[in-house]
Design a protein around this motif. Structure first.
Motif, PDB file in Angstrom:
ATOM      1  N   GLU A 136       9.229  23.691  30.221  1.00  0.00           N
ATOM      2  CA  GLU A 136       9.178  24.985  29.539  1.00  0.00           C
ATOM      3  C   GLU A 136       9.155  24.839  28.013  1.00  0.00           C
ATOM      4  O   GLU A 136       8.535  25.628  27.314  1.00  0.00           O
ATOM      5  N   ARG A 137       9.796  23.793  27.492  1.00  0.00           N
ATOM      6  CA  ARG A 137       9.865  23.586  26.039  1.00  0.00           C
ATOM      7  C   ARG A 137       8.585  22.963  25.466  1.00  0.00           C
ATOM      8  O   ARG A 137       8.392  22.967  24.257  1.00  0.00           O
ATOM      9  N   ASN A 138       7.720  22.435  26.311  1.00  0.00           N
ATOM     10  CA  ASN A 138       6.531  21.716  25.858  1.00  0.00           C
ATOM     11  C   ASN A 138       5.383  22.710  25.620  1.00  0.00           C
ATOM     12  O   ASN A 138       4.442  22.818  26.409  1.00  0.00           O
ATOM     13  N   ILE A 139       5.466  23.411  24.523  1.00  0.00           N
ATOM     14  CA  ILE A 139       4.517  24.481  24.206  1.00  0.00           C
ATOM     15  C   ILE A 139       3.097  23.939  24.073  1.00  0.00           C
ATOM     16  O   ILE A 139       2.139  24.562  24.552  1.00  0.00           O
ATOM     17  N   ARG A 140       2.923  22.785  23.461  1.00  0.00           N
ATOM     18  CA  ARG A 140       1.580  22.209  23.286  1.00  0.00           C
ATOM     19  C   ARG A 140       0.899  21.990  24.628  1.00  0.00           C
ATOM     20  O   ARG A 140      -0.254  22.369  24.832  1.00  0.00           O
ATOM     21  N   SER A 141       1.598  21.391  25.581  1.00  0.00           N
ATOM     22  CA  SER A 141       1.014  21.142  26.906  1.00  0.00           C
ATOM     23  C   SER A 141       0.798  22.435  27.675  1.00  0.00           C
ATOM     24  O   SER A 141      -0.200  22.589  28.394  1.00  0.00           O
ATOM     25  N   ARG A 142       1.714  23.377  27.530  1.00  0.00           N
ATOM     26  CA  ARG A 142       1.545  24.665  28.215  1.00  0.00           C
ATOM     27  C   ARG A 142       0.295  25.390  27.703  1.00  0.00           C
ATOM     28  O   ARG A 142      -0.487  25.922  28.487  1.00  0.00           O
ATOM     29  N   LYS A 143       0.103  25.379  26.390  1.00  0.00           N
ATOM     30  CA  LYS A 143      -1.090  26.025  25.823  1.00  0.00           C
ATOM     31  C   LYS A 143      -2.363  25.326  26.281  1.00  0.00           C
ATOM     32  O   LYS A 143      -3.376  25.974  26.549  1.00  0.00           O
ATOM     33  N   ALA A 144      -2.313  24.006  26.379  1.00  0.00           N
ATOM     34  CA  ALA A 144      -3.486  23.241  26.827  1.00  0.00           C
ATOM     35  C   ALA A 144      -3.861  23.608  28.261  1.00  0.00           C
ATOM     36  O   ALA A 144      -5.041  23.786  28.583  1.00  0.00           O
ATOM     37  N   VAL A 145      -2.867  23.760  29.138  1.00  0.00           N
ATOM     38  CA  VAL A 145      -3.138  24.118  30.528  1.00  0.00           C
ATOM     39  C   VAL A 145      -3.617  25.565  30.627  1.00  0.00           C
ATOM     40  O   VAL A 145      -4.511  25.881  31.414  1.00  0.00           O
ATOM     41  N   GLU A 146      -3.056  26.438  29.811  1.00  0.00           N
ATOM     42  CA  GLU A 146      -3.512  27.829  29.801  1.00  0.00           C
ATOM     43  C   GLU A 146      -4.969  27.903  29.326  1.00  0.00           C
ATOM     44  O   GLU A 146      -5.757  28.703  29.829  1.00  0.00           O
ATOM     45  N   ARG A 157      13.841  26.422  37.879  1.00  0.00           N
ATOM     46  CA  ARG A 157      14.952  26.305  36.941  1.00  0.00           C
ATOM     47  C   ARG A 157      15.719  25.008  37.130  1.00  0.00           C
ATOM     48  O   ARG A 157      16.099  24.657  38.232  1.00  0.00           O
ATOM     49  N   LYS A 158      15.892  24.293  36.012  1.00  0.00           N
ATOM     50  CA  LYS A 158      16.721  23.089  35.937  1.00  0.00           C
ATOM     51  C   LYS A 158      16.438  22.106  37.082  1.00  0.00           C
ATOM     52  O   LYS A 158      17.349  21.601  37.720  1.00  0.00           O
ATOM     53  N   ASN A 159      15.151  21.798  37.307  1.00  0.00           N
ATOM     54  CA  ASN A 159      14.778  20.971  38.458  1.00  0.00           C
ATOM     55  C   ASN A 159      14.487  19.510  38.127  1.00  0.00           C
ATOM     56  O   ASN A 159      14.357  18.701  39.022  1.00  0.00           O
ATOM     57  N   ILE A 160      14.384  19.156  36.825  1.00  0.00           N
ATOM     58  CA  ILE A 160      14.066  17.778  36.439  1.00  0.00           C
ATOM     59  C   ILE A 160      15.044  17.332  35.356  1.00  0.00           C
ATOM     60  O   ILE A 160      15.296  18.070  34.400  1.00  0.00           O
ATOM     61  N   ILE A 161      15.560  16.112  35.510  1.00  0.00           N
ATOM     62  CA  ILE A 161      16.443  15.545  34.482  1.00  0.00           C
ATOM     63  C   ILE A 161      15.593  14.747  33.508  1.00  0.00           C
ATOM     64  O   ILE A 161      14.812  13.882  33.906  1.00  0.00           O
ATOM     65  N   THR A 162      15.726  15.055  32.214  1.00  0.00           N
ATOM     66  CA  THR A 162      14.982  14.359  31.171  1.00  0.00           C
ATOM     67  C   THR A 162      15.960  13.591  30.283  1.00  0.00           C
ATOM     68  O   THR A 162      17.108  13.354  30.654  1.00  0.00           O
ATOM     69  N   LYS A 163      15.489  13.241  29.129  1.00  0.00           N
ATOM     70  CA  LYS A 163      16.265  12.454  28.168  1.00  0.00           C
ATOM     71  C   LYS A 163      17.646  13.062  27.915  1.00  0.00           C
ATOM     72  O   LYS A 163      17.780  14.279  27.844  1.00  0.00           O
ATOM     73  N   ASP A 164      18.615  12.207  27.770  1.00  0.00           N
ATOM     74  CA  ASP A 164      20.000  12.608  27.494  1.00  0.00           C
ATOM     75  C   ASP A 164      20.571  13.521  28.575  1.00  0.00           C
ATOM     76  O   ASP A 164      21.398  14.395  28.302  1.00  0.00           O
ATOM     77  N   ASN A 165      20.100  13.337  29.821  1.00  0.00           N
ATOM     78  CA  ASN A 165      20.570  14.114  30.973  1.00  0.00           C
ATOM     79  C   ASN A 165      20.371  15.618  30.830  1.00  0.00           C
ATOM     80  O   ASN A 165      21.113  16.406  31.399  1.00  0.00           O
ATOM     81  N   PHE A 166      19.341  16.003  30.068  1.00  0.00           N
ATOM     82  CA  PHE A 166      18.994  17.418  29.930  1.00  0.00           C
ATOM     83  C   PHE A 166      18.278  17.862  31.199  1.00  0.00           C
ATOM     84  O   PHE A 166      17.384  17.175  31.694  1.00  0.00           O
ATOM     85  N   ARG A 167      18.670  18.992  31.754  1.00  0.00           N
ATOM     86  CA  ARG A 167      17.997  19.542  32.935  1.00  0.00           C
ATOM     87  C   ARG A 167      16.975  20.573  32.469  1.00  0.00           C
ATOM     88  O   ARG A 167      17.332  21.626  31.978  1.00  0.00           O
ATOM     89  N   ARG A 168      15.709  20.225  32.648  1.00  0.00           N
ATOM     90  CA  ARG A 168      14.636  21.098  32.170  1.00  0.00           C
ATOM     91  C   ARG A 168      14.269  22.164  33.190  1.00  0.00           C
ATOM     92  O   ARG A 168      14.499  22.008  34.387  1.00  0.00           O
ATOM     93  N   ASN A 169      13.632  23.216  32.697  1.00  0.00           N
ATOM     94  CA  ASN A 169      12.965  24.206  33.530  1.00  0.00           C
ATOM     95  C   ASN A 169      11.488  23.827  33.553  1.00  0.00           C
ATOM     96  O   ASN A 169      10.916  23.493  32.512  1.00  0.00           O
ATOM     97  N   SER A 170      10.852  23.884  34.723  1.00  0.00           N
ATOM     98  CA  SER A 170       9.446  23.530  34.859  1.00  0.00           C
ATOM     99  C   SER A 170       8.597  24.768  35.084  1.00  0.00           C
ATOM    100  O   SER A 170       8.808  25.504  36.049  1.00  0.00           O
TER     101      SER A 170
END
Length: 192
Positions: A136-146, A157-170
Motif C-alpha cells: 500500500e505504501r509503494n505509490i510508484r508501483s501502484r501508479k505503474a500498475v494503474e 490487511r497486514k498480510n506480509i512481513i517486510t523490513k524491520d518486522n513491519f506488517r504491510r497492507n497489500s
C-alpha cells in the motif's frame, strides 16, 4: 506447461531465469531494496542466490515462471520478474517479484515488459485473470500498475512481513481476460 519461454519486443527481452544469473543480477540487487516493501531480502549475494533458488524451485513445481530481464539495446541484464502463484485450475496468475535497475526506471521499460507478460498470459497461456499485489505504501508501483489498466480490487490487511518486522497492507489489482482487448488498444497501442 514449459517455463522455458523467452519474450522479446523492442527494448525488452525476458529470458528464463537460471542460477547463473546471480552474477549479472548482483550489481542491480545492490541498488534496490526489495525488503522495503516485500518479504524478500536480496541484500547479500547469498540472499540473492536463495531468492533465485526459490524462484527456480517454484518453476519446477509449475507454480512460477521466473525471468531475467535484458535491455536489448545494451544487452545488459537489468533485473528480474516472474509469473507466480500460477493457478492452472482457475486460470489465474500473478505478475510480480519485479525489480529493475534504477537506470531504466521511468523510461517506459517496465510498461513494455508488462505488455509482453500480459499478452503472453492472456493470448498464449489462455489465463482468465492476472493479478498484482503491491505494498500500500509503494505509490510508484501502484501508479505503474494503474497505468497498465489494472483495477484495484481491495486491500489485504497486514498480510506480509517486510523490513524491520513491519506488517504491510497489500493492494490487490487485477485485469480480466475480457478486459484485455480494450486495455491493449488503449494502454499499449504503441506496442501493437
Amino acid at each position: 506447461m514449459s517455463s522455458a519461454i523467452t519474450l522479446e519486443k523492442n527494448l525488452v527481452k525476458l529470458v528464463p531465469l537460471k542460477e547463473t544469473h546471480v552474477e549479472p543480477l548482483w550489481p542491480i540487487a545492490q541498488q534496490v531494496d526489495l525488503y522495503q516493501y516485500g518479504s524478500n531480502d536480496i541484500s547479500t549475494k547469498n540472499k540473492l542466490k536463495a531468492y533465485l533458488m526459490t524462484a527456480l524451485n517454484e518453476a519446477q513445481q509449475g507454480k512460477a515462471i521466473p525471468f531475467a530481464i535484458y535491455n536489448t539495446s545494451t544487452n545488459a541484464c537489468v533485473g528480474s520478474t516472474r509469473f507466480g502463484h500460477i493457478d492452472h485450475k482457475n486460470k489465474v496468475l500473478h505478475i510480480g517479484w519485479t525489480w529493475i535497475a534504477p537506470a531504466v526506471r521511468g523510461t517506459g521499460f517496465n510498461h513494455q515488459m508488462k505488455f509482453l507478460m500480459l499478452s503472453h498470459a492472456f493470448e498464449k497461456m489462455g489465463f482468465e485473470k492476472v493479478e498484482f499485489r503491491i505494498d500500500e505504501r509503494n505509490i510508484r508501483s501502484r501508479k505503474a500498475v494503474e497505468k497498465l489498466g489494472a483495477s484495484l480490487e481491495g486491500t489485504l490487511r497486514k498480510n506480509i512481513i517486510t523490513k524491520d518486522n513491519f506488517r504491510r497492507n497489500s493492494c490487490c489489482y487485477g485485469i480480466l481476460k475480457q478486459e484485455w482487448a480494450g486495455i491493449k488498444q488503449t494502454k499499449f497501442k504503441d506496442f501493437i
